[in-house]
Design an enzyme around this catalytic site. Sequence first.
Site, PDB file in Angstrom:
ATOM      1  N   ARG A 172       0.687  -1.039  -0.167  1.00  0.00           N
ATOM      2  CA  ARG A 172      -0.119   0.108   0.153  1.00  0.00           C
ATOM      3  C   ARG A 172       0.952   1.358   0.071  1.00  0.00           C
ATOM      4  O   ARG A 172       0.521   2.207   0.611  1.00  0.00           O
ATOM      5  CB  ARG A 172      -1.051  -0.020   1.153  1.00  0.00           C
ATOM      6  CG  ARG A 172      -1.875  -1.104   1.189  1.00  0.00           C
ATOM      7  CD  ARG A 172      -2.962  -1.202  -0.123  1.00  0.00           C
ATOM      8  NE  ARG A 172      -3.775  -2.310   0.141  1.00  0.00           N
ATOM      9  CZ  ARG A 172      -3.612  -3.578  -0.303  1.00  0.00           C
ATOM     10  NH1 ARG A 172      -2.424  -3.684  -1.258  1.00  0.00           N
ATOM     11  NH2 ARG A 172      -4.437  -4.349  -0.500  1.00  0.00           N
ATOM     12  N   SER A 221     -11.703  -0.012   3.367  1.00  0.00           N
ATOM     13  CA  SER A 221     -10.591  -0.348   4.143  1.00  0.00           C
ATOM     14  C   SER A 221      -9.950   0.848   4.969  1.00  0.00           C
ATOM     15  O   SER A 221      -9.141   1.538   4.607  1.00  0.00           O
ATOM     16  CB  SER A 221      -9.647  -1.354   3.643  1.00  0.00           C
ATOM     17  OG  SER A 221      -9.051  -1.852   4.355  1.00  0.00           O
ATOM     18  N   GLU A 291      -5.053   3.398   6.498  1.00  0.00           N
ATOM     19  CA  GLU A 291      -4.930   3.224   5.092  1.00  0.00           C
ATOM     20  C   GLU A 291      -5.875   4.455   4.328  1.00  0.00           C
ATOM     21  O   GLU A 291      -5.194   4.878   3.133  1.00  0.00           O
ATOM     22  CB  GLU A 291      -5.647   1.788   4.711  1.00  0.00           C
ATOM     23  CG  GLU A 291      -5.489   1.703   3.363  1.00  0.00           C
ATOM     24  CD  GLU A 291      -5.884   0.080   2.788  1.00  0.00           C
ATOM     25  OE1 GLU A 291      -6.507  -0.020   1.619  1.00  0.00           O
ATOM     26  OE2 GLU A 291      -5.780  -0.567   3.534  1.00  0.00           O
TER      27      GLU A 291
END
Length: 299
Positions: A172, A221, A291
């Site tokens: 990520r 998320s 995130e």
Amino acid sequence: MVTPPLPAVRGRLTPKAPLSPLVWFKTGGPAEWLFEPADVEDLAGFLAALDPATPVYPLGLGSNLIVRDGGLPGVVVRLGKPLSYAKVGDDGTTLVCGGGTSGILVSSTARDAGIAGVEFLRSIPGTVGGFVRMNGGAYGREVADVLVDCTVVLRNGRIATLAAADLGYTYRHSALPEGAIVVAATFRGTPGDPAAIGAEMDRIAAEREASQPLRSRTGGSTFKNPAGHKAWALIDAAGCRGLTRGDAQVSEKHCNFLLNVGNATSAQIEALGEEVRDKVKAQSGVTLEWEIQRVGVEA
């Protein structure tokens, strides 16, 4: 703060533009300026002429994003229809896509052309620009597995093409230059049967529908999965499932999702996320990392 006049453009410049309708949480303050460029050259020329001290923030579909209640100073750049496309490359196994293209359009174009390997993009709720920057992924695959290269407009207006190997991909994260806006990307798949590709996309869609609160005002998320752990399991074990702060709530369906169940503010959503991090840290010793991107100024 930006002082008009701004550079001339062929696209659309909107002052004090509301951003809450453009983000999934439906919260947050306005952009000082919202710029929707006519094409790559319009964006490049604008950035080249813009005061280097002016903040610039690219906005995709507004999924993994909290815009704070005081809004965003500077210029928010939103890539619209001119940069939303997916075309099959000459070799038949690559896809050339605009930075404003949704993951659904990329994967559907691949399916129709018999290109396998990018089905997972069906499940990423964002645009090419966002998931190239964040190395978006799901169902065991990530952008780093399929990206050939991307074209970016740098903050100084220069257009550059970067190979996937130049992006320093990790989980990520990418080493994309600060202020760079992804305007195009090329993905590589493998030859496949359209029916089998479509079936895999349908399986992914059904699995997401069953396990995630997709029809809610959410940001997707919320926290990255720590090494050796699943964020949702840590959150559940810390007793946070269904936790609320005002109209912000930890989803009971999937507790790594935060929800706006009424008239939550961005401040309430972010504070709830911090409360979850504190509880998880106290219960497990693990520090969750956001995130979701949190941008802008507090009201």
